[in-house]
Scaffold this motif. Structure first.
Motif, mmCIF file in Angstrom:
data_model
loop_
_atom_site.group_PDB
_atom_site.id
_atom_site.type_symbol
_atom_site.label_atom_id
_atom_site.label_comp_id
_atom_site.label_asym_id
_atom_site.label_seq_id
_atom_site.Cartn_x
_atom_site.Cartn_y
_atom_site.Cartn_z
ATOM 1 N N ILE A 90 32.136 35.558 47.163
ATOM 2 C CA ILE A 90 31.685 34.322 47.801
ATOM 3 C C ILE A 90 31.253 33.288 46.765
ATOM 4 N N ALA A 91 31.578 33.510 45.495
ATOM 5 C CA ALA A 91 31.125 32.605 44.433
ATOM 6 C C ALA A 91 31.800 31.243 44.570
ATOM 7 N N THR A 92 31.074 30.202 44.230
ATOM 8 C CA THR A 92 31.627 28.843 44.243
ATOM 9 C C THR A 92 31.670 28.234 42.844
ATOM 10 N N ASP A 93 31.170 28.968 41.839
ATOM 11 C CA ASP A 93 31.181 28.423 40.487
ATOM 12 C C ASP A 93 32.488 28.800 39.795
ATOM 13 N N ALA A 94 32.582 28.438 38.512
ATOM 14 C CA ALA A 94 33.824 28.678 37.770
ATOM 15 C C ALA A 94 33.847 30.034 37.089
ATOM 16 N N GLY A 95 32.807 30.821 37.237
ATOM 17 C CA GLY A 95 32.755 32.119 36.570
ATOM 18 C C GLY A 95 32.764 33.296 37.514
ATOM 19 N N GLY A 96 32.900 33.035 38.815
ATOM 20 C CA GLY A 96 32.854 34.114 39.792
ATOM 21 C C GLY A 96 34.208 34.413 40.383
ATOM 22 N N SER A 97 34.202 35.120 41.507
ATOM 23 C CA SER A 97 35.417 35.435 42.257
ATOM 24 C C SER A 97 35.127 35.220 43.726
ATOM 25 N N SER A 98 36.147 34.813 44.472
ATOM 26 C CA SER A 98 35.915 34.541 45.888
ATOM 27 C C SER A 98 37.184 34.757 46.696
ATOM 28 N N LEU A 99 36.982 35.009 47.979
ATOM 29 C CA LEU A 99 38.095 35.195 48.905
ATOM 30 C C LEU A 99 37.735 34.590 50.249
ATOM 31 N N SER A 100 38.634 33.778 50.762
ATOM 32 C CA SER A 100 38.540 33.245 52.119
ATOM 33 C C SER A 100 39.939 33.278 52.700
ATOM 34 N N GLU A 101 40.084 32.791 53.907
ATOM 35 C CA GLU A 101 41.399 32.813 54.533
ATOM 36 C C GLU A 101 42.358 31.805 53.896
ATOM 37 N N GLU A 102 41.820 30.889 53.072
ATOM 38 C CA GLU A 102 42.671 29.891 52.428
ATOM 39 C C GLU A 102 42.636 29.952 50.907
ATOM 40 N N LEU A 103 41.928 30.915 50.335
ATOM 41 C CA LEU A 103 41.826 30.960 48.875
ATOM 42 C C LEU A 103 41.498 32.364 48.388
ATOM 43 N N LEU A 104 42.230 32.795 47.374
ATOM 44 C CA LEU A 104 41.860 33.955 46.581
ATOM 45 C C LEU A 104 41.626 33.464 45.159
ATOM 46 N N TYR A 105 40.413 33.636 44.665
ATOM 47 C CA TYR A 105 40.096 33.286 43.277
ATOM 48 C C TYR A 105 39.603 34.546 42.600
ATOM 49 N N ILE A 106 40.320 34.982 41.582
ATOM 50 C CA ILE A 106 39.971 36.197 40.849
ATOM 51 C C ILE A 106 39.597 35.853 39.422
ATOM 52 N N ASN A 107 38.385 36.186 39.038
ATOM 53 C CA ASN A 107 37.969 36.221 37.642
ATOM 54 C C ASN A 107 37.838 37.703 37.315
ATOM 55 N N GLY A 108 38.880 38.265 36.700
ATOM 56 C CA GLY A 108 39.013 39.713 36.598
ATOM 57 C C GLY A 108 37.832 40.443 36.008
ATOM 58 N N VAL A 109 37.093 39.800 35.134
ATOM 59 C CA VAL A 109 35.958 40.465 34.508
ATOM 60 C C VAL A 109 34.874 40.787 35.532
ATOM 61 N N ASN A 110 34.869 40.107 36.671
ATOM 62 C CA ASN A 110 33.892 40.387 37.731
ATOM 63 C C ASN A 110 34.173 41.703 38.443
ATOM 64 N N LEU A 111 35.465 42.015 38.649
ATOM 65 C CA LEU A 111 35.792 43.045 39.629
ATOM 66 C C LEU A 111 36.770 44.121 39.196
ATOM 67 N N PHE A 112 37.352 44.032 38.007
ATOM 68 C CA PHE A 112 38.296 45.050 37.587
ATOM 69 C C PHE A 112 37.591 46.096 36.721
ATOM 70 N N MET A 113 37.515 47.327 37.221
ATOM 71 C CA MET A 113 36.976 48.420 36.426
ATOM 72 C C MET A 113 38.023 48.881 35.430
ATOM 73 N N PHE A 114 37.586 49.555 34.369
ATOM 74 C CA PHE A 114 38.504 49.952 33.312
ATOM 75 C C PHE A 114 38.051 51.243 32.658
ATOM 76 N N GLN A 115 38.969 51.845 31.918
ATOM 77 C CA GLN A 115 38.675 53.011 31.098
ATOM 78 C C GLN A 115 38.698 52.563 29.636
ATOM 79 N N PRO A 116 37.585 52.657 28.931
ATOM 80 C CA PRO A 116 37.526 52.153 27.554
ATOM 81 C C PRO A 116 38.627 52.696 26.652
ATOM 82 N N GLU A 117 39.005 53.957 26.839
ATOM 83 C CA GLU A 117 40.025 54.540 25.973
ATOM 84 C C GLU A 117 41.416 53.967 26.253
ATOM 85 N N ARG A 118 41.577 53.237 27.362
ATOM 86 C CA ARG A 118 42.879 52.666 27.714
ATOM 87 C C ARG A 118 42.860 51.135 27.668
ATOM 88 N N ILE A 119 41.858 50.571 27.003
ATOM 89 C CA ILE A 119 41.649 49.125 27.060
ATOM 90 C C ILE A 119 42.799 48.340 26.433
#
Length: 573
Positions: A90-119
């Motif tokens: 629900i973020a409205t700034d330039a550093g977040g992520s948000s989803l509505s019926e008319e917009l998907l905004y992904i800032n991957g660092v917010n929501l993508f989990m990772f494995q350090p050994e596979r970075i």
């Protein structure tokens, strides 16, 4: 690693993420990034992670254990499985992520989990979108599948997807630049292309080349006031509003300023990076004392390149420097207590909040002034043959192009090489110390035929009594008290709610006029609430006190040498 993103729960603002894994004899550990590059404090993205689970392809649920705030562990399994979770966007700034019926905004660092050994492994991002959605992103893609050479690139490439994107593109010295607008706005394509090409070409000329194959400006335009930008390796996200004012002079100049600033970051931070952050570590703080370079120098050039490219006049440049840089610098008395290096390092401790009154300094604004001073020192020592322009060009050649991180000693030695003299005094006083900057600014301004003058504050209560409120708020809360002022001497505090001046009800609309009305009074009663208790204090005028603020303006009769210096300064060297 593969990431599958679904918008099927847009009505709930839930971004669905699924990551496939092969069977393994060992538990699978995943981490959510602790912070995001460009914001040097802990991120609270973990608050938005919900519905975490792991399911085998045959439908069996695996045990998922949360070991720390940012680490999950999935039990070993002999079957391939999917790790799934949702992000509440629900973020409205330039550093977040948000989803509505008319917009998907992904800032991957917010929501993508990772494995350090596979970075460092290649990543694929699969987007499940409605058929009418367009996609704006700096990653190469085939349909709705985007490719990144590693996790660093994946989370440094924000995505906008919407049926309502407005798009234009143009060439800047052989590189395609894209403008993407999302929201209610009517961009003037001709004006935008003219200005963006000019400052883009000036920046490429300064550095001698562009670090990426293309560049994307992703504009999130809101119907409410907004101003925020975040840099990425070949793109930027800029939140701005209200949309109906974007092409009007005041907000349009802010659009130009923030866009030019973020483009400069493509070199300074994304390519030229402190050794402390090369590479980025997403599992904890990345302490650095060099944000007077990463952000201070960028703030200086973000506006200066608009001047050098002739998008802004000198008058417009100085108006912005006075109102945005000097005004903010003088509103923060932390400058008397905290050095630029300390402020940079401590961003991980106190973040971007107000913190302890008068004990913070902005490495954006003071760092900008420090860059202006250094530019002058190098120019004056070399008769304008060298400058901060040539310093940044060598920084790009030595560090930006090689991927090697730089240290303070590197920056100082390169600056001294171009100045052809020692800069120990500058680094000791301006960077590592808390010396007053007025003598430095006065000398620098004078070199360019400019004067550094005291400025009269518009608000009588700030100028004469030393406190500030948010006059736009119906509740007149004290938001700043200057040290040594009449307000500080009577113990006025942050958070006190003013209700009356001299016995007359006070509102934001008439607060200043009330103080002007009582201007002949030596003493004045202030009525306010503190912790819901009504109090009255008598504030006493001090004829020797005034809240300091200054401005830079052209001298009336500059010399020919000063005009020459100014002319060269206003060009790319």
């Amino acid at each position: 690693m593969d990431y599958f993103v679904s918008c099927s729960k847009a009505v709930l603002n839930h971004i669905l993420i699924k990551i496939p894994f092969e069977a393994t004899d060992m538990p699978t550990e995943l981490f959510l990034p602790y912070w995001r590059p460009g914001r040097y404090e802990k991120g609270l993205y973990i608050e938005n992670i919900i519905d975490v689970k792991a399911t085998t392809l045959s439908g069996n649920h695996l045990k998922v254990t949360k070991h720390t705030s940012h680490r999950w562990k999935v039990e070993a399994t002999k079957e391939d499985f999917h790790f799934q979770y949702s992000y509440y966007g629900i973020a409205t700034d330039a550093g977040g992520s948000s989803l509505s019926e008319e917009l998907l905004y992904i800032n991957g660092v917010n929501l993508f989990m990772f494995q350090p050994e596979r970075i460092d492994e290649p990543c694929l991002l699969h987007l499940d979108l409605p058929n009418n959605f367009q996609v704006a992103c700096g990653l190469p893609r085939e349909g709705n599948t985007l490719r990144a050479k590693n996790f660093h690139m994946l989370i440094d490439a924000p995505v906008l997807a919407s049926p309502n994107l407005k798009h234009q593109s143009f060439d800047v010295v052989g590189t395609t630049h894209h403008l993407w607008f999302q929201g209610e706005v009517r961009p003037d394509r001709t004006v935008l292309e003219n200005h963006f090409k000019k400052f883009g070409e000036a920046q490429v000329k300064l550095f001698g080349g562009f670090p990426a194959n293309e560049y994307h400006y992703l504009f999130l335009i809101h119907s409410f006031p907004s101003y925020h930008g975040v840099e990425h390796f070949n793109s930027t996200v800029i939140a701005l509003g209200p949309g109906h004012r974007v092409m009007h002079s005041d907000l349009y100049n802010e659009l130009l300023g923030i866009s030019c600033h973020e483009l400069f970051h493509t070199w300074n931070v994304k390519a030229i990076r402190p050794a402390d952050m090369q590479p980025y570590n997403y599992e904890g703080p990345n302490y650095s004392s060099l944000h007077y370079v990463t952000e201070g120098v960028t703030t200086y050039y973000g506006d200066l390149m608009l001047l050098k490219s002739k998008v802004w006049s000198l008058e417009q440049y100085l108006l912005n420097f006075n109102n945005s840089v000097l005004r903010r610098y003088y509103s923060d008395q932390g400058r008397d207590h905290i050095s630029l290096e300390e402020s940079s390092f401590d961003s991980w401790i106190n973040g971007y909040k107000a913190g302890v009154p008068n004990r913070k300094v902005s490495f954006y604004t003071k760092g900008c002034i420090a860059a202006f001073i250094l530019d002058f020192l190098i120019r004056s020592a070399t008769n304008n043959i060298r400058s901060l322009d040539t310093v940044m060009r060598e920084m790009y050649d030595r560090f930006g192009k090689t991927g090697e991180g730089y240290k303070k000693e590197d920056y100082r030695k390169i600056a001294e090489k171009h100045a052809e003299t020692s800069l120990v005094h500058y680094f000791d006083q301006v960077i590592s110390g808390t010396a007053p900057l007025e003598p430095f600014i006065t000398e620098a301004a004078n070199y360019f035929g400019l004067g550094f003058f005291p400025r009269t504050m518009a608000n009588t209560y700030t100028r004469d009594f030393g406190f500030n409120t948010d006059a736009r708020n119906p509740v007149l809360k004290i938001k700043q008290v200057f040290e040594g002022s009449p307000a500080s001497k009577i113990g006025l505090r942050l958070g006190d709610e003013l209700v009356a001046i001299g016995g007359i009800k006070a509102t934001g609309k008439d607060l200043n006029s009330l103080f002007n009305y009582f201007s002949a009074e030596a003493e004045l009663d202030l009525t306010f609430f503190r912790e819901n208790k009504l109090k009255i204090l008598t504030i006493v005028r001090d004829p020797n006190y005034t809240t300091p603020i200054h401005m830079i303006m052209p001298l009336r009769k500059p010399s020919s040498d000063q005009l020459r210096n100014r002319k060269i300064w206003m060009q790319v060297n």
